[in-house]
Motif scaffolding. Structure first.
Motif, PDB file in Angstrom:
ATOM      1  N   MET A   1       0.843  -1.362  -0.011  1.00 19.57           N
ATOM      2  CA  MET A   1      -0.086   0.093  -0.175  1.00 19.57           C
ATOM      3  C   MET A   1       0.838   1.253   0.006  1.00 19.57           C
ATOM      4  O   MET A   1       2.027   1.470   0.595  1.00 19.57           O
ATOM      5  N   ILE A   2       0.349   2.542  -0.620  1.00 19.44           N
ATOM      6  CA  ILE A   2       0.820   3.572  -0.777  1.00 19.44           C
ATOM      7  C   ILE A   2       0.438   4.448   0.257  1.00 19.44           C
ATOM      8  O   ILE A   2      -0.714   4.549   0.647  1.00 19.44           O
ATOM      9  N   LEU A   3       1.277   5.037   1.194  1.00 21.18           N
ATOM     10  CA  LEU A   3       0.939   5.951   2.394  1.00 21.18           C
ATOM     11  C   LEU A   3       1.004   7.360   2.208  1.00 21.18           C
ATOM     12  O   LEU A   3       0.410   7.976   3.007  1.00 21.18           O
ATOM     13  N   ASP A   4       1.838   8.003   1.202  1.00 20.15           N
ATOM     14  CA  ASP A   4       1.985   9.290   1.254  1.00 20.15           C
ATOM     15  C   ASP A   4       2.538   9.541  -0.333  1.00 20.15           C
ATOM     16  O   ASP A   4       2.775   8.776  -0.956  1.00 20.15           O
ATOM     17  N   ALA A   5       2.359  10.883  -0.665  1.00 24.76           N
ATOM     18  CA  ALA A   5       2.834  11.427  -1.937  1.00 24.76           C
ATOM     19  C   ALA A   5       3.103  12.908  -1.957  1.00 24.76           C
ATOM     20  O   ALA A   5       2.439  13.517  -0.757  1.00 24.76           O
ATOM     21  N   ALA A   6       3.910  13.355  -2.677  1.00 24.35           N
ATOM     22  CA  ALA A   6       4.202  14.639  -2.649  1.00 24.35           C
ATOM     23  C   ALA A   6       4.689  15.239  -3.822  1.00 24.35           C
ATOM     24  O   ALA A   6       5.455  14.466  -4.673  1.00 24.35           O
ATOM     25  N   TRP A   7       4.114  16.443  -4.476  1.00 28.80           N
ATOM     26  CA  TRP A   7       4.605  17.047  -5.664  1.00 28.80           C
ATOM     27  C   TRP A   7       5.930  17.659  -5.535  1.00 28.80           C
ATOM     28  O   TRP A   7       6.288  18.200  -4.397  1.00 28.80           O
ATOM     29  N   GLY A   8       6.755  17.597  -6.676  1.00 28.75           N
ATOM     30  CA  GLY A   8       8.140  18.372  -6.607  1.00 28.75           C
ATOM     31  C   GLY A   8       7.680  19.850  -6.408  1.00 28.75           C
ATOM     32  O   GLY A   8       6.696  20.174  -6.719  1.00 28.75           O
ATOM     33  N   PRO A   9       8.859  20.764  -6.155  1.00 29.06           N
ATOM     34  CA  PRO A   9       8.666  21.983  -5.839  1.00 29.06           C
ATOM     35  C   PRO A   9       8.324  22.856  -7.025  1.00 29.06           C
ATOM     36  O   PRO A   9       9.039  22.809  -8.109  1.00 29.06           O
ATOM     37  N   ASN A  10       7.292  23.653  -6.989  1.00 36.19           N
ATOM     38  CA  ASN A  10       7.068  24.505  -8.169  1.00 36.19           C
ATOM     39  C   ASN A  10       6.847  23.750  -9.356  1.00 36.19           C
ATOM     40  O   ASN A  10       7.239  24.334 -10.520  1.00 36.19           O
ATOM     41  N   THR A  11       6.109  22.686  -9.390  1.00 32.91           N
ATOM     42  CA  THR A  11       6.122  21.800 -10.688  1.00 32.91           C
ATOM     43  C   THR A  11       4.766  20.905 -10.905  1.00 32.91           C
ATOM     44  O   THR A  11       4.337  20.568  -9.680  1.00 32.91           O
ATOM     45  N   SER A  12       4.409  20.474 -11.792  1.00 31.26           N
ATOM     46  CA  SER A  12       3.564  19.214 -11.901  1.00 31.26           C
ATOM     47  C   SER A  12       3.928  18.242 -12.847  1.00 31.26           C
ATOM     48  O   SER A  12       3.091  17.516 -13.389  1.00 31.26           O
ATOM     49  N   SER A  13       5.282  18.204 -12.818  1.00 30.67           N
ATOM     50  CA  SER A  13       5.840  17.252 -14.153  1.00 30.67           C
ATOM     51  C   SER A  13       6.753  16.316 -13.292  1.00 30.67           C
ATOM     52  O   SER A  13       6.928  15.068 -13.763  1.00 30.67           O
ATOM     53  N   PHE A  14       6.895  16.171 -11.809  1.00 32.11           N
ATOM     54  CA  PHE A  14       7.250  15.219 -11.292  1.00 32.11           C
ATOM     55  C   PHE A  14       6.636  15.042  -9.518  1.00 32.11           C
ATOM     56  O   PHE A  14       6.482  16.155  -8.967  1.00 32.11           O
ATOM     57  N   PHE A  15       6.564  14.073  -9.246  1.00 28.86           N
ATOM     58  CA  PHE A  15       6.169  13.827  -7.642  1.00 28.86           C
ATOM     59  C   PHE A  15       6.810  12.358  -7.145  1.00 28.86           C
ATOM     60  O   PHE A  15       7.449  11.625  -7.843  1.00 28.86           O
ATOM     61  N   ALA A  16       6.635  12.332  -5.918  1.00 28.73           N
ATOM     62  CA  ALA A  16       7.166  11.076  -5.272  1.00 28.73           C
ATOM     63  C   ALA A  16       6.030  10.495  -4.527  1.00 28.73           C
ATOM     64  O   ALA A  16       5.214  10.935  -4.047  1.00 28.73           O
ATOM     65  N   THR A  17       6.123   9.130  -4.287  1.00 37.90           N
ATOM     66  CA  THR A  17       5.030   8.245  -3.718  1.00 37.90           C
ATOM     67  C   THR A  17       6.030   7.551  -2.610  1.00 37.90           C
ATOM     68  O   THR A  17       7.195   6.988  -2.962  1.00 37.90           O
ATOM     69  N   ALA A  18       5.445   7.160  -1.291  1.00 38.21           N
ATOM     70  CA  ALA A  18       6.163   6.294  -0.361  1.00 38.21           C
ATOM     71  C   ALA A  18       5.136   5.200  -0.066  1.00 38.21           C
ATOM     72  O   ALA A  18       3.995   5.424   0.226  1.00 38.21           O
ATOM     73  N   GLY A  19       5.664   4.044   0.508  1.00 42.72           N
ATOM     74  CA  GLY A  19       4.781   3.069   0.782  1.00 42.72           C
ATOM     75  C   GLY A  19       5.384   2.217   1.806  1.00 42.72           C
ATOM     76  O   GLY A  19       6.339   2.192   2.200  1.00 42.72           O
ATOM     77  N   ARG A  20       4.581   1.244   2.137  1.00 46.37           N
ATOM     78  CA  ARG A  20       4.783   0.084   3.142  1.00 46.37           C
ATOM     79  C   ARG A  20       5.850  -0.950   2.610  1.00 46.37           C
ATOM     80  O   ARG A  20       6.590  -1.783   3.534  1.00 46.37           O
TER      81      ARG A  20
ATOM     82  N   LYS B   1       8.749  -0.001   2.087  1.00 48.09           N
ATOM     83  CA  LYS B   1      10.140   0.709   2.357  1.00 48.09           C
ATOM     84  C   LYS B   1      10.649   1.492   1.267  1.00 48.09           C
ATOM     85  O   LYS B   1      11.749   1.836   1.285  1.00 48.09           O
ATOM     86  N   LYS B   2       9.797   1.790   0.244  1.00 46.00           N
ATOM     87  CA  LYS B   2      10.478   2.721  -0.863  1.00 46.00           C
ATOM     88  C   LYS B   2       9.913   3.816  -0.793  1.00 46.00           C
ATOM     89  O   LYS B   2       8.526   4.174  -0.866  1.00 46.00           O
ATOM     90  N   ILE B   3      10.533   4.872  -1.531  1.00 44.68           N
ATOM     91  CA  ILE B   3      10.085   6.066  -2.025  1.00 44.68           C
ATOM     92  C   ILE B   3      10.642   6.069  -3.665  1.00 44.68           C
ATOM     93  O   ILE B   3      11.827   6.134  -3.999  1.00 44.68           O
TER      94      ILE B   3
END
Length: 817
Positions: free
Chosen positions: A671-690, A692-694
């Motif tokens: 399961m994915i537990l959190d996510a975040a967009w890169g600074p001042n952009t809509s071209s990349f983001f990060a996801t984090a999960g159980r 143990k990976k980002i």
């Protein structure tokens, strides 16, 4: 390398009479979830909690300093362990010095509920819910070793212990034990006969559980009698005298029948309990009955100063009482009472009563007292010699359950937090000249359901979601806006359009806007029960009450800093799991707990009419765990327990319409537990999960693809990017794990999204939470946050399941030459 410093620590205290102690060095230590919090109540800088100690694995119930040890503290916990902490001579920070593990058969087998340390600091006792009291010796370096195990008979759970050397008998000690029975057992150690404590007397008289015991000498004379105070759930305090000599003390010898005059129908026993130690005769007798509280009494604390003996008691009746013996009659009377006045009890608002006090403490000088309330907050009073009265000062407060959500105001001027303790709190810096300190400035929401998520709508509005299946929108009242402007220097509030304050009806959860009245306005009570339009005097707030020149007290926080509710948002069928507000404040996206496709939808609400934008967005099949708008609000990112992420794109024609643009049903292996967009952009983001990976996802002509991965040592529960790039190529991302560890990574965007964990320079051990990090939030970056060299001074807010809210600042640190 980054240098970290602590800006703010906030956490509520555990509800237990033995949970705190105040040392001669000025440090007050208290249990806060499974941590130990350290605070200097008389610190002129009003810094608040300055360190959180981690070492226990369950709730900390008992805290005691060792007298004369330069601040060595012993703590006992529901994890069955005892820990001894001492200050590091080089760093000045407290560290785990000795841990008495439960794997050894000699240690406790159940929750430790009370501690007592002898006045000479040579031995201490611990009491546990296994009906066992253990005696420990302390060597010159304050290392502990087990000396004796006492099985309490008749069996009861010890809730209070008191330990003292016996007067006139060097090497002899007396131990008082009480708890879930109405008796007090006295054990005596006589080194001439045995090196063990033996039961010598059982004191009867109380009619309820006994919650507190404490010994003191009657006067400064080393041969003076010992006095023992006992506080009970029968609403009374009893004093007992331990006298050395074959002759009984005067009060016991006289068998004065008037001793029972205060309690009609009851007689007070004057039975003398005799015992001996090292050939000396001793007696334990009833001394006095103290009447004055109206509810259970949880603690008593002795203090000797100015040639007089005083006793501080705290009760569930919302009061602290200071007792003294009348010089002429010897009768113990209340000289000062602090806490909630009777007119405030039974207030018609749901926030009217704070539920009494768990414990009260004297400062070493006796000029300050603190009390721990049922809400987990500390209240403080200082004695003003000129006015000859106690003046309320500034205490500390914090959440008492897991913090589930945090959100900075859009300008980054203050921080909102919400929790399973059913409150939303506003934290900000108090600025006065060159000094600044963080404080809880308002408590906008006090709820009847556990709160799960929160986000800001501009600088004077927020939306929160709870287990009640709907969202509530709150707007700032004039009282809070004026307070933030006056104390924190926050400008720009439109106060003319705000109501004065808010209160909460008894039978409702919706905060209602109210207007304050002038101090000289007379409020008449209802003429009769049928006058439904009359104003309830208990709900009236005077304007002077809202005008403060320092951070608010606990009573004020709970009564006068509520925010009026302006809207409810309906539509979900289960508990709200997450929400997000667009950066321009025009859209709110929400989701609820779900086990099927029908409920795993995203509902959008626009904030002009507060109507839902239909149809809801569908893509997930299980609970959505996080929603995030990109910095320009052109994209909405969602992640969920179904291991997938989805990106919804805003229509160029109608900015309220979002449609599915990209998705990945196998974004993570768990399961994915959190996510975040890169600074001042809509071209990349990060996801984090159980797993143990980002994972970092970047956009090309065919969609978003995983460009790189960071593997952590534990499930990653929270991530967030700093709001702007550190350089043209580098962005910083913070990651929090299920174990509480927080790491900062530098992400090189133009070099294949290569990531590197940044080294952190710390003057002490890294102050991580002890449980899972629930959310991370970097403060919005402004130009004013740069130092003289142009480097960003970044602030990270950390919310955790260990009830702690932390704000740390990070700034680049040049390597040492």
């Amino acid at each position: 390398m980054l240098q970290i410093s602590t800006e703010y620590l906030a956490v509520g205290a555990n509800g237990h009479p033995s949970v705190a102690d105040w040392d001669e060095s000025g440090i007050l230590a208290f249990g806060a979830d499974q941590n130990v919090a350290l605070w200097r109540p008389q610190d002129e800088n009003l810094r608040g909690i300055f360190q959180l100690l981690r070492g226990h694995e369950n709730i900390v119930n008992a805290v005691k300093f060792i007298p004369g040890s330069s601040g060595v503290v012993i703590t006992g916990s529901a994890d069955k362990n005892l820990v001894i902490w001492r200050k590091n001579a080089h760093t000045g920070h407290y560290e785990n010095s000795q841990q008495l593990h439960t794997q050894e058969k000699e240690n406790h087998q159940n929750s430790i509920n009370c501690l007592a340390v002898s006045g000479d600091g040579k031995i201490f006792a611990s009491g546990s819910a296994d009906s066992i009291v253990k005696i420990w010796s302390l060597d010159a370096e304050n290392k502990a070793g087990l000396q004796q195990t006492i099985e309490i008979k008749p069996r009861f759970f010890p809730l209070a212990l008191a330990l003292s050397p016996l007067t006139g008998s060097p090497g002899s000690y007396i131990l008082a034990v009480a708890g879930t029975k109405d008796i007090i057992q006295l054990y005596v150690l006589d080194p001439e006969t045995s090196n063990q404590f033996k039961l010598q007397a059982t004191l009867a008289g109380h009619e309820g559980w006994i919650r507190s015991l404490e010994f003191t000498r009657e006067n400064e004379d080393s041969d003076s009698d010992l006095l023992l105070s006992s506080a009970s759930q029968d609403k009374y305090i009893r004093l007992w005298r331990v006298h050395q000599g074959k002759e009984l003390p005067a009060a016991a010898a006289s068998a004065d029948p008037t001793l029972g005059a205060f309690m009609p129908g009851k007689s007070l026993s004057n039975k003398a309990h005799r015992f001996s130690a090292q050939g000396l005769a001793f007696s334990a007798t009833f001394e006095a009955l103290l009447l004055g509280h109206e509810d259970w009494i949880y603690s008593t604390r002795w203090r000797r100063g100015d040639g007089r003996l005083q006793l501080l008691s705290t009760s569930a009746d919302n009061s602290l009482a200071m007792w003294e013996s009348d010089p002429s009659t010897g009768v113990w009377v209340i000289m000062t009472r602090l806490g909630e006045i009777s007119s405030e009890k039974g207030s018609t608002t749901a926030t009217g009563s704070t539920g009494g006090f768990w414990t009260g403490l004297w400062s070493p000088s006796g000029q300050t007292v603190t009390a721990l309330g049922r809400t987990g907050s500390w209240r403080l009073w200082n004695f003003d010699k000129q006015k000859e009265r106690w003046i309320q000062g500034i205490g500390v407060s914090g959440h008492t359950q897991a913090i589930t959500g945090i959100s900075w105001s859009k300008g980054g001027d203050y921080l909102l937090s919400t929790s399973s303790d059913q409150t939303t709190r506003l934290h900000a810096r108090w600025k006065r000249g060159q000094q600044t300190s963080w404080h809880e400035m308002a408590r906008p929401q006090i709820h009847g359901y556990d709160l799960n998520c929160i986000d800001s709508l501009g600088d004077s509005q927020f939306v929160s979601g709870a287990d009640e299946k709907l969202m509530r929108v709150f707007s700032q009242p004039r009282a809070v806006a004026n307070l933030l402007t006056k104390l924190c220097g926050i400008q720009g509030f439109q106060v003319d359009e705000m109501p004065d304050a808010a209160n909460m009806p008894v039978l409702g959860l919706s905060n209602k806007a109210i207007e304050a009245v002038d101090d000289d306005t007379e409020i008449l009570p209802p003429a009769n029960d049928r006058d439904h339009n009359a104003i309830d005097p208990a709900s009236v707030v005077h304007k002077s009450t809202l005008d403060l020149d320092q951070p608010t007290s606990e009573e004020h926080l709970s009564r006068h800093t509520l925010w009026p509710e302006v809207e409810k948002l309906y539509g979900h069928g289960y508990e709200i799991s997450t929400l997000a507000a667009s950066h321009d404040g025009s859209i709110i996206a929400t989701a609820c707990k779900a086990s099927s496709i029908d409920h795993a939808v995203i509902r959008l609400f626009e904030t002009k009419t507060w109507l839902e934008i239909k149809p809801p967005l569908k893509q997930h099949s299980l609970t959505i765990t996080r929603l995030r708008f990109s910095s320009d609000d052109s994209h909405l990112l969602s992640v969920g327990r179904d291991r997938q992420w989805a990106v919804f794109e805003r229509s160029t024609e109608d900015k309220t319409i979002y449609k599915l643009a990209y998705g990945n049903p196998k974004g993570h292996t768990r399961m994915i537990l959190d996510a975040a967009w890169g600074p001042n952009t809509s071209s990349f983001f990060a996801t984090a999960g159980r797993d143990k990976k980002i994972n970092f996802w970047a956009k090309d002509n065919t969609g978003f693809h995983c460009r790189s991965t960071i593997t952590e040592t534990a499930p990653v529960t929270a991530i967030d990017f700093v709001g702007r790039k550190i350089t043209d190529d580098v962005a910083y991302i913070a990651a929090g794990s299920e174990t509480g560890f927080v790491a900062i990574h530098a992400l090189n965007i133009n070099n294949g999204f290569a990531a590197q964990m940044l080294g952190v320079y710390l003057p002490s051990s890294y102050p991580n939470p002890t449980k899972a990090v629930t959310q991370l939030a970097w403060k919005p970056v402004n130009e004013k946050d740069k130092d003289e060299d142009g480097n960003l001074n970044m602030e990270l807010a950390i919310a955790s399941e260990d009830c702690s809210l932390r704000v740390y600042s990070y700034k680049p640190r040049l390597p040492e030459s």
